[in-house]
Design an enzyme around this catalytic site. Structure first.
Site, short mmCIF file in Angstrom:
data_model
loop_
_atom_site.label_atom_id
_atom_site.label_comp_id
_atom_site.label_asym_id
_atom_site.label_seq_id
_atom_site.Cartn_x
_atom_site.Cartn_y
_atom_site.Cartn_z
N GLY A 1 0.82 -1.22 0.00
CA GLY A 1 0.00 0.00 0.00
C GLY A 1 0.85 1.26 0.00
O GLY A 1 2.08 1.21 -0.02
N GLN B 1 -8.97 -2.52 4.57
CA GLN B 1 -9.81 -1.87 3.57
C GLN B 1 -9.77 -0.39 3.96
O GLN B 1 -10.38 0.02 4.95
CB GLN B 1 -11.22 -2.46 3.65
N SER C 1 -7.25 5.56 12.64
CA SER C 1 -7.66 6.66 11.77
C SER C 1 -8.49 7.70 12.53
O SER C 1 -9.22 7.37 13.48
CB SER C 1 -8.51 6.07 10.64
N GLU D 1 -11.13 8.77 11.61
CA GLU D 1 -12.55 8.43 11.43
C GLU D 1 -13.15 7.79 12.68
O GLU D 1 -14.35 7.65 12.78
CB GLU D 1 -12.73 7.50 10.22
N TYR E 1 -16.24 2.17 8.03
CA TYR E 1 -14.78 2.21 8.18
C TYR E 1 -14.41 2.72 9.57
O TYR E 1 -13.58 2.13 10.27
CB TYR E 1 -14.19 3.13 7.10
N LYS F 1 -12.36 0.71 12.59
CA LYS F 1 -11.11 1.21 13.16
C LYS F 1 -11.28 1.50 14.66
O LYS F 1 -10.34 1.31 15.43
CB LYS F 1 -10.67 2.48 12.43
N GLY G 1 -3.76 5.76 -3.64
CA GLY G 1 -4.65 4.97 -4.50
C GLY G 1 -5.46 5.87 -5.43
O GLY G 1 -5.83 6.99 -5.06
N ASN H 1 -8.48 5.86 -6.46
CA ASN H 1 -9.89 6.18 -6.19
C ASN H 1 -10.06 7.10 -4.97
O ASN H 1 -11.15 7.20 -4.42
CB ASN H 1 -10.74 4.91 -6.04
N VAL I 1 -9.99 11.06 -3.52
CA VAL I 1 -10.32 12.32 -4.20
C VAL I 1 -9.09 13.18 -4.50
O VAL I 1 -9.03 13.85 -5.54
CB VAL I 1 -11.39 13.10 -3.40
N LYS J 1 -7.50 11.82 -7.54
CA LYS J 1 -8.42 12.00 -8.67
C LYS J 1 -8.30 13.44 -9.21
O LYS J 1 -8.23 13.66 -10.42
CB LYS J 1 -9.85 11.72 -8.16
N GLY K 1 -17.73 16.03 -5.74
CA GLY K 1 -18.83 16.18 -4.77
C GLY K 1 -18.73 17.52 -4.06
O GLY K 1 -18.52 18.55 -4.69
P1 NAP Z 1 -3.70 1.39 1.03
O1 NAP Z 1 -2.78 2.09 0.10
O2 NAP Z 1 -5.11 1.17 0.62
O3 NAP Z 1 -3.02 -0.03 1.39
C1 NAP Z 1 -3.76 -1.03 2.03
C2 NAP Z 1 -2.89 -2.26 2.12
O4 NAP Z 1 -3.65 -3.32 2.75
C3 NAP Z 1 -2.43 -2.82 0.76
O5 NAP Z 1 -1.13 -3.31 0.88
C4 NAP Z 1 -3.41 -3.95 0.53
O6 NAP Z 1 -2.93 -4.97 -0.33
C5 NAP Z 1 -3.53 -4.49 1.95
N1 NAP Z 1 -4.70 -5.36 2.10
C6 NAP Z 1 -5.99 -5.03 1.87
N2 NAP Z 1 -6.79 -6.09 2.09
C7 NAP Z 1 -5.98 -7.12 2.47
C8 NAP Z 1 -6.20 -8.48 2.82
N3 NAP Z 1 -7.43 -9.01 2.83
N4 NAP Z 1 -5.14 -9.24 3.15
C9 NAP Z 1 -3.87 -8.73 3.14
N5 NAP Z 1 -3.61 -7.44 2.80
C10 NAP Z 1 -4.65 -6.66 2.47
O7 NAP Z 1 -3.75 2.14 2.45
P2 NAP Z 1 -2.73 3.23 3.07
O8 NAP Z 1 -3.15 4.57 2.62
O9 NAP Z 1 -1.35 2.77 2.85
O10 NAP Z 1 -3.09 3.13 4.62
C11 NAP Z 1 -2.42 2.22 5.48
C12 NAP Z 1 -3.27 2.01 6.73
O11 NAP Z 1 -3.47 3.29 7.37
C13 NAP Z 1 -4.66 1.46 6.43
O12 NAP Z 1 -5.02 0.57 7.46
C14 NAP Z 1 -5.55 2.69 6.49
O13 NAP Z 1 -6.88 2.37 6.83
C15 NAP Z 1 -4.85 3.52 7.56
N6 NAP Z 1 -5.08 4.96 7.42
C16 NAP Z 1 -4.78 5.57 6.24
C17 NAP Z 1 -5.02 6.93 6.11
C18 NAP Z 1 -4.70 7.65 4.82
O14 NAP Z 1 -5.14 8.80 4.66
N7 NAP Z 1 -3.93 7.07 3.93
C19 NAP Z 1 -5.55 7.66 7.19
C20 NAP Z 1 -5.81 6.99 8.39
C21 NAP Z 1 -5.56 5.64 8.50
P3 NAP Z 1 -3.17 -4.87 -1.95
O15 NAP Z 1 -2.06 -3.98 -2.46
O16 NAP Z 1 -3.05 -6.28 -2.38
O17 NAP Z 1 -4.51 -4.28 -2.18
#
Ligand code: NAP
Length: 329
Positions: free
Chosen positions: A11, A88, A130, A132, A154, A158, A190, A192, A194, A197, A216
């Protein structure tokens, strides 16, 4: 040498964290799930480095709901640090797939905590929580003691995991921490989300590949940081001598309108000429505006965000422009 294990290494945050830990000389193990395509583009540069891949960086297959595989990886790797980032991660999508969201973000965290409880020498554990979890927050800005009041599937998932981390720290004496981060972005975000995008659309319109962009609520405001700052925060939280929870945020709010202004401006365009607003993109339940008070992380860990919102959005838009021009994405 410190051995670190990362769930979610493919991720946005996981890939930056892997880079940062490798730079510090850690042995890094990552959990990846089996997919039909081997396109793990965020890790491609690390795969390609023969001095790193399979020498300092190792990948293991497991899905978050595959308890036996994760248990086996823990037994084989015996990490000193476990960064649990997988899940997720899309708030909007969690309304479409609430059950999977709660299983991956909530129950999977519980299953890992249970595994750690059984280990003779459990690793230090960081859960990527998070903002959230605060949902319809009772105060602004939020701190580590603000009551949890999530308003999205979500956020609920969390909040469940965050509270369990606190419970296992207190009752089972695990070194278990929550980093409670607010929205964070980068060119690796990612597609998707905003932010990405909008940056992509500005670059795409500049290159004549797209005509208009539909958004939106332009007045929705978020507390945005750079993902690389947040990843530095993850390492500071897990390295701290005491297991604790820390808010990681910029403490500043910016609107979607401001974001669009910066992105289009960096391409020499005016957003008003290209953006349409459609209510179908409004969130079913947009939480109250969330803004984090990261004073504890600043004071205790010496952590702060280093990059401004405009620098970040400009970088993201220019990266999109370069990728599109070279036909890479
Ligand atoms: P991300 O880019 O969506 O990455 C999510 C990761 O989880 C990817 O490596 C994905 O693998 C893996 N994953 C999803 N479903 C899985 C499953 N069933 N089994 C094993 N691996 C799985 O998210 P991120 O932005 O790096 O965020 C990292 C963490 O911080 C997440 O938990 C997110 O909720 C939290 N967070 C993020 C933010 C933000 O703004 N970015 C804010 C607060 C909290 P694939 O590559 O195979 O899909």
């Amino acid at each position: 040498m410190t051995i670190s294990l990362i769930t979610g290494i493919t991720g946005q945050d996981g890939s930056y964290l892997a880079e940062a830990l490798l730079e510090r000389g850690h042995i890094v193990h990552g959990v990846v799930r089996r997919t039909s395509s081997l396109d793990r583009s965020r890790l491609a540069h690390l795969y390609a480095n023969l001095d790193i891949y399979d020498k300092q960086l190792f990948l293991h297959y497991a899905d978050l709901n595959d308890t036996t595989a994760i248990r086996r990886i823990l037994a084989k790797v015996v990490p000193a640090q476990l960064f649990h980032l997988a899940g997720q991660s899309h708030v909007g999508v969690s309304f479409e797939i609430p059950e999977v969201t709660c299983d991956l973000n909530g129950m999977a965290t519980l299953r890992i905590l249970e595994m750690l409880r059984e280990m003779p020498h459990p690793p230090r554990f960081l859960h990527a929580s998070s903002s959230e979890i605060f949902g319809d927050a009772s105060e602004r800005p939020q701190t580590e003691t603000t009551p949890l009041n999530p308003t999205t599937p979500y956020g609920c998932s969390k909040a469940f995991a965050t509270q369990l981390v606190r419970t296992y720290r207190r009752h089972h004496n695990l070194f278990a921490c929550n980093s409670i981060s607010y929205n964070h972005e980068s060119p690796k975000r990612g597609e998707n989300f905003v932010t990405r995008k909008i940056c992509r659309a500005a670059a795409s319109i500049k290159l004549g590949l797209q005509k208009r962009l539909c958004l939106g609520n332009l007045d929705a405001r978020r507390d945005w940081s750079d993902a690389r700052d947040i990843v530095r925060g993850y390492m500071a939280v897990i390295d701290h001598h005491t297991a604790d929870d820390f808010i990681l945020s910029s403490g500043q709010m910016h609107s979607i309108r401001e974001l669009a202004t910066i992105a289009f401006c960096s391409m020499g365009l005016k957003w008003e000429d290209y953006v349409d607003v459609d209510e179908k993109f409004f969130r079913p339940s947009d939480p109250a505006e969330l803004c984090g008070n990261c004073e504890k992380a600043r004071h205790v860990l010496g952590w702060k965000s280093t990059r401004s919102f405009s620098e970040l959005i400009e970088e993201m838009t220019c990266a999109e422009y370069d990728w599109l021009r070279m036909g890479q994405r």
